[in-house]
Design an enzyme around this catalytic site. Structure first.
Site, mmCIF file in Angstrom:
data_model
loop_
_atom_site.group_PDB
_atom_site.id
_atom_site.type_symbol
_atom_site.label_atom_id
_atom_site.label_comp_id
_atom_site.label_asym_id
_atom_site.label_seq_id
_atom_site.Cartn_x
_atom_site.Cartn_y
_atom_site.Cartn_z
ATOM 1 N N HIS A 122 -17.153 18.423 -5.946
ATOM 2 C CA HIS A 122 -17.439 18.240 -6.940
ATOM 3 C C HIS A 122 -16.921 19.997 -7.347
ATOM 4 O O HIS A 122 -17.733 20.762 -5.928
ATOM 5 C CB HIS A 122 -19.100 18.589 -6.278
ATOM 6 C CG HIS A 122 -19.938 19.285 -8.296
ATOM 7 N ND1 HIS A 122 -20.547 20.702 -8.320
ATOM 8 C CD2 HIS A 122 -20.213 18.531 -9.319
ATOM 9 C CE1 HIS A 122 -21.359 20.598 -9.456
ATOM 10 N NE2 HIS A 122 -21.233 19.363 -9.853
ATOM 11 N N ASP A 199 -22.551 17.347 1.543
ATOM 12 C CA ASP A 199 -23.163 16.973 0.168
ATOM 13 C C ASP A 199 -23.189 15.943 0.057
ATOM 14 O O ASP A 199 -23.181 15.589 -0.740
ATOM 15 C CB ASP A 199 -21.814 17.353 -0.930
ATOM 16 C CG ASP A 199 -21.571 17.489 -2.096
ATOM 17 O OD1 ASP A 199 -23.782 17.061 -2.358
ATOM 18 O OD2 ASP A 199 -21.310 18.233 -3.031
ATOM 19 N N GLN A 202 -25.545 12.655 -3.891
ATOM 20 C CA GLN A 202 -25.413 11.364 -5.025
ATOM 21 C C GLN A 202 -25.339 10.647 -3.960
ATOM 22 O O GLN A 202 -25.494 9.781 -4.153
ATOM 23 C CB GLN A 202 -23.537 11.564 -5.374
ATOM 24 C CG GLN A 202 -23.549 12.726 -7.252
ATOM 25 C CD GLN A 202 -24.028 12.722 -7.675
ATOM 26 O OE1 GLN A 202 -25.103 11.173 -7.626
ATOM 27 N NE2 GLN A 202 -24.587 13.328 -8.744
ATOM 28 N N LYS A 225 -32.605 14.887 -7.611
ATOM 29 C CA LYS A 225 -31.559 13.925 -7.766
ATOM 30 C C LYS A 225 -32.227 12.195 -7.717
ATOM 31 O O LYS A 225 -31.300 10.895 -7.339
ATOM 32 C CB LYS A 225 -29.979 13.686 -7.839
ATOM 33 C CG LYS A 225 -29.136 14.654 -8.728
ATOM 34 C CD LYS A 225 -27.724 15.174 -8.013
ATOM 35 C CE LYS A 225 -27.022 16.205 -8.839
ATOM 36 N NZ LYS A 225 -26.335 15.810 -10.292
ATOM 37 N N CYS A 363 -17.542 18.952 -13.487
ATOM 38 C CA CYS A 363 -17.798 19.791 -12.242
ATOM 39 C C CYS A 363 -16.667 18.968 -11.215
ATOM 40 O O CYS A 363 -17.139 19.328 -9.981
ATOM 41 C CB CYS A 363 -19.194 20.373 -11.761
ATOM 42 S SG CYS A 363 -19.907 20.536 -13.315
HETATM 43 N N1 PMP Z 1 -22.672 17.813 -5.238
HETATM 44 C C1 PMP Z 1 -22.659 16.614 -6.544
HETATM 45 C C2 PMP Z 1 -21.572 15.229 -5.467
HETATM 46 C C3 PMP Z 1 -23.438 16.907 -7.583
HETATM 47 O O1 PMP Z 1 -22.849 15.876 -7.919
HETATM 48 C C4 PMP Z 1 -24.103 17.484 -7.485
HETATM 49 C C5 PMP Z 1 -24.763 17.676 -9.092
HETATM 50 N N2 PMP Z 1 -23.681 17.034 -10.520
HETATM 51 C C6 PMP Z 1 -23.700 19.151 -7.136
HETATM 52 C C7 PMP Z 1 -23.058 19.091 -6.194
HETATM 53 C C8 PMP Z 1 -24.764 20.257 -7.392
HETATM 54 O O2 PMP Z 1 -25.805 19.956 -8.051
HETATM 55 P P1 PMP Z 1 -26.987 21.272 -8.057
HETATM 56 O O3 PMP Z 1 -26.234 21.297 -10.091
HETATM 57 O O4 PMP Z 1 -28.434 19.841 -8.619
HETATM 58 O O5 PMP Z 1 -26.724 22.146 -7.698
#
Ligand code: PMP
Length: 404
Positions: A122, A199, A202, A225, A363
């Site tokens: 991401h 990270d 998910q 999440k 993203c």
């Molecule tokens: N890493 C991953 C794998 C994600 O799925 C996300 C959220 N889509 C993020 C980072 C970023 O999370 P946040 O927007 O809550 O900071």
């Protein structure tokens, strides 16, 4: 304990919503999860009865707010198998957690050093490392994935060396649902002396997470999440490591002493929590963890897997569907393309039928480029989804095909 999905759904008021005159089918859980009544009640209770700033208290409400805020820290540590709650830092989200680490490592990196990520990441686990590399002269390296969307472990191993200062990779891919072998990847990276950040954005709602078993140095995730409010994230780090790192943001709460000439810092976690935190959100996370921990976890995991399997099986019978990512081990997420339709058009046509999916690059623009697709349609499941939701999605896709 067996799972009563109807009873569980009833705890989420928003799931009764109608969208375009159809009952909502919410399949955008990878973006954010819905909140159970227990979490909504905790927020209301805090603002109605306990609202005060934390850690400054010479009065009853401040004591109550601090007690519940710190209880959420303890609960978070227990939830991810961390032996020391001092390693839990509350941030704004996964993004801020990773930016925090990338910033406090600035002094430890220089020209000749390397940062290793994977092609699955991401933007939140890519851009902060690009910025760190630009600041320090370090080089960002990217481990390849295979055609199924799984990290190529040989390439990951080959790109590790004694120059690698930090390896940062996702536990689960938000775009493809791939579950990475994080224990193995951590072992390989630590063997060359690199720090490891996982990270977990998910993974946190879909897999049991134990940071000590993974063996990483940092683990990041977002509360929203995990059935908790937006605006709260977690960074777990090894306490001895955190205490040896400099602060990122300066201000109240993070200092021990301040003079006009210089200041000294609190130990972790307060060193990294400058200013008034999202107190209600953290207390909401505490409530979400209580709620989630009271559920039959193994049954929830099996249920989500059933939904994913049913989706893959049904999709196999629709020749116009092309799966994007076919990892052997996946959770929650199914990404696909429909005939030669643009993902946004598919998303809009599904929304007209009350079905909420995500469309676009998720993203992960470099990943989409690597896979040669403009983006995908992404269905992502949570514990409150049902086989009926899967059937509605499949019927919605068949109807969408008649418009294309
Ligand atoms: N890493 C991953 C794998 C994600 O799925 C996300 C959220 N889509 C993020 C980072 C970023 O999370 P946040 O927007 O809550 O900071």
């Amino acid at each position: 304990m067996t799972l009563d999905v109807a009873a569980l759904r009833a705890e989420f008021p928003i799931l009764a919503t109608q969208v375009h005159d159809a009952p909502l089918v919410y399949l955008d859980n990878a973006a954010t999860t819905q909140k159970p009544q227990a979490v909504l009640d905790a927020l209301m209770h805090y603002y109605t009865h306990d609202n005060a700033n934390v850690h400054r208290g010479a009065h009853t409400l401040a004591d109550r707010a601090t007690r519940d805020f710190e209880a959420a820290r303890e609960a978070t540590a227990a939830f991810i198998g961390a032996s020391d709650a001092r390693g839990i830092i509350f941030t704004r989200g996964t993004t801020e957690s990773i930016n925090l680490v990338a910033n406090v490592l600035s002094e430890r990196l220089g020209p000749g050093d390397e940062i290793l990520v994977t092609e699955l990441e991401h933007h939140a686990n890519l851009v902060p490392w690009q910025m760190l590399a630009a600041r320090t002269g370090a080089v960002l390296r990217v481990a390849a994935i295979d055609a199924a969307g799984q990290v190529d472990l040989a390439d990951f191993g080959n790109k590790l060396s004694t120059r690698t200062r930090i390896a940062a990779f996702s536990h689960v891919s938000n775009a493809l649902g791939t579950v990475n072998p994080v224990e193995e990847m951590t072992r390989l990276a630590r063997a060359v002396g690199a720090l490891v950040l996982v990270d977990g954005a998910q993974a946190i709602a879909h897999l049991p997470v134990n940071v000590e078993a993974i063996g990483c140095d940092f683990y990041a995730f977002s509360a929203h999440k995990l059935f908790a409010p937006t605006g709260v994230g977690v960074l777990w780090g090894r306490t001895a490591l955190l205490d040896a790192l400099p602060p990122w943001q300066g201000g109240g709460e993070m200092i021990e002493t301040v003079a006009y000439t210089h200041s000294t810092w609190q130990p972790a976690p307060h060193r990294f929590e400058a200013g008034t935190p999202n107190i209600a959100g953290v207390i909401g996370l505490g409530a979400a963890l209580r709620w989630f921990s009271a559920q039959p976890r193994a049954a929830l995991i099996a249920h989500e897997n059933t939904l994913v399997e049913a989706t893959l099986q049904a999709f196999g019978e629709i020749p116009e569907i092309r799966l994007v990512g076919t990892p052997q081990h996946r959770v929650s997420v199914v990404s696909f393309l429909l005939a030669d339709a643009h993902p946004h058009d598919v998303g809009t046509l599904l929304d007209r039928q009350g079905i909420a999916v995500r469309t676009g690059h998720h993203c992960t623009m470099p990943l989409m480029q690597r896979l040669g697709v403009p983006g995908t349609v992404r269905a992502s499941y949570s514990v409150y989804n049902t086989l009926d939701d899967v059937h509605r999605l499949v019927a919605g896709i068949r109807k969408t095909l008649t418009f294309l």
